[in-house]
Design a protein around this motif. Sequence first.
Motif, mmCIF file in Angstrom:
data_model
loop_
_atom_site.group_PDB
_atom_site.id
_atom_site.type_symbol
_atom_site.label_atom_id
_atom_site.label_comp_id
_atom_site.label_asym_id
_atom_site.label_seq_id
_atom_site.Cartn_x
_atom_site.Cartn_y
_atom_site.Cartn_z
ATOM 1 N N GLY A 81 0.817 -1.200 0.000
ATOM 2 C CA GLY A 81 0.000 0.000 0.000
ATOM 3 C C GLY A 81 0.855 1.256 0.000
ATOM 4 N N ALA A 82 1.921 1.234 0.806
ATOM 5 C CA ALA A 82 2.825 2.386 0.875
ATOM 6 C C ALA A 82 3.558 2.589 -0.441
ATOM 7 N N VAL A 83 3.971 1.482 -1.052
ATOM 8 C CA VAL A 83 4.654 1.578 -2.348
ATOM 9 C C VAL A 83 3.698 2.131 -3.399
ATOM 10 N N GLY A 84 2.471 1.612 -3.412
ATOM 11 C CA GLY A 84 1.488 2.063 -4.382
ATOM 12 C C GLY A 84 1.170 3.543 -4.243
ATOM 13 N N ALA A 85 1.138 4.025 -3.000
ATOM 14 C CA ALA A 85 0.833 5.440 -2.759
ATOM 15 C C ALA A 85 1.887 6.346 -3.383
ATOM 16 N N VAL A 86 3.107 5.823 -3.498
ATOM 17 C CA VAL A 86 4.195 6.608 -4.099
ATOM 18 C C VAL A 86 4.192 6.475 -5.614
ATOM 19 N N VAL A 87 4.208 5.232 -6.099
ATOM 20 C CA VAL A 87 4.464 5.022 -7.524
ATOM 21 C C VAL A 87 3.272 5.339 -8.417
ATOM 22 N N ARG A 94 6.843 4.733 -10.981
ATOM 23 C CA ARG A 94 6.122 3.521 -11.369
ATOM 24 C C ARG A 94 6.907 2.723 -12.394
ATOM 25 N N ARG A 95 7.444 3.413 -13.369
ATOM 26 C CA ARG A 95 8.215 2.715 -14.404
ATOM 27 C C ARG A 95 9.502 2.121 -13.818
ATOM 28 N N ARG A 96 10.076 2.802 -12.864
ATOM 29 C CA ARG A 96 11.279 2.286 -12.210
ATOM 30 C C ARG A 96 10.963 0.996 -11.451
ATOM 31 N N ILE A 101 10.538 -5.189 -11.017
ATOM 32 C CA ILE A 101 9.679 -6.340 -10.760
ATOM 33 C C ILE A 101 9.395 -7.178 -12.003
ATOM 34 N N HIS A 102 9.138 -6.533 -13.131
ATOM 35 C CA HIS A 102 8.686 -7.259 -14.308
ATOM 36 C C HIS A 102 9.640 -8.346 -14.793
ATOM 37 N N PRO A 103 10.952 -8.122 -14.817
ATOM 38 C CA PRO A 103 11.840 -9.211 -15.263
ATOM 39 C C PRO A 103 11.716 -10.465 -14.392
ATOM 40 N N ARG A 104 11.537 -10.290 -13.094
ATOM 41 C CA ARG A 104 11.379 -11.440 -12.200
ATOM 42 C C ARG A 104 10.054 -12.153 -12.479
ATOM 43 N N VAL A 105 9.011 -11.366 -12.678
ATOM 44 C CA VAL A 105 7.710 -11.948 -12.973
ATOM 45 C C VAL A 105 7.758 -12.700 -14.298
ATOM 46 N N HIS A 106 8.380 -12.101 -15.296
ATOM 47 C CA HIS A 106 8.467 -12.727 -16.615
ATOM 48 C C HIS A 106 9.225 -14.051 -16.546
ATOM 49 N N ALA A 107 10.300 -14.080 -15.807
ATOM 50 C CA ALA A 107 11.094 -15.312 -15.703
ATOM 51 C C ALA A 107 10.292 -16.422 -15.045
ATOM 52 N N ALA A 170 -9.423 5.305 -9.900
ATOM 53 C CA ALA A 170 -9.200 6.095 -11.110
ATOM 54 C C ALA A 170 -7.711 6.308 -11.362
ATOM 55 N N LEU A 171 -6.956 6.507 -10.287
ATOM 56 C CA LEU A 171 -5.520 6.721 -10.419
ATOM 57 C C LEU A 171 -4.839 5.490 -10.992
ATOM 58 N N ARG A 172 -5.215 4.325 -10.503
ATOM 59 C CA ARG A 172 -4.599 3.085 -10.967
ATOM 60 C C ARG A 172 -5.032 2.733 -12.381
ATOM 61 N N GLU A 173 -6.281 3.009 -12.705
ATOM 62 C CA GLU A 173 -6.734 2.780 -14.077
ATOM 63 C C GLU A 173 -6.001 3.698 -15.044
ATOM 64 N N GLY A 174 -5.713 4.916 -14.576
ATOM 65 C CA GLY A 174 -5.033 5.878 -15.430
ATOM 66 C C GLY A 174 -3.617 5.489 -15.787
ATOM 67 N N ALA A 175 -3.043 4.555 -15.034
ATOM 68 C CA ALA A 175 -1.683 4.091 -15.298
ATOM 69 C C ALA A 175 -1.667 2.956 -16.327
#
Length: 217
Positions: A81-87, A94-96, A101-107, A170-175
């Motif tokens: 929740g704290a991470v989401g509030a920032v990114v 968010r892109r950082r 995270i994405h490379p680990r998820v993809h693997a 709305a904020l998360r959908e906007g991303a």
Amino acid sequence: MTGSDGLTSGRFRGSQPVIGLMGAPGSGKSEVARALTGEGCAVIDADVLAREALEHPEVVAVLRSWLGEGVVDGEGRVDRGAVGAVVFGDEASRRRLEGLIHPRVHAERARLRSGYVGDPGVVAIVEDCPLLLETGLDGECDVLVFVDAPRSVREERVYRTRGWSAAELALREGAQIGLDIKRERADYVIVNDADPEHCRVQSRRVLSQILSSCSSE
């Protein structure tokens, strides 16, 4: 050439179709995923893989250095929740985070999928990923399914299950890529605005149509 089911002939690349599952937060993708699991599909849940990646010590250490101690709880675990509030309020952050995270998820996705391919007990492989189009994962899928629900229903669901306000939703959908685009790209749409059984019936029907199209090629 497009068949009567809306699918393009010759599009399936194997005997097990790979189904990409899309939908906005609160649309009920998890309900559809459970229904498909019950019908013999193997579901790869990107959200689960992302949560597991956030627990990796190296990831925790990096997030501490980027975002400070406030994103880690008293047990040394990442506070999502704290991470989401920032990114979600800062595209660069968010892109950082996605780059971490994405490379680990993809693997892990690739490892899981390789284990499902050719398994006679798996009728189809489902990629349940909120960022299916954004990450290009749709290119690895044979067919796309969009789970839809009215905004009022989605707002109630995310408030009840995640504590999100309408503004947070709305904020998360906007991303993400617009829902209208995702719906347009989908081969099938499941409207999940009623009881769970109605959702399961639709899910079984869609899966049956996909498997029928795949077996006819």
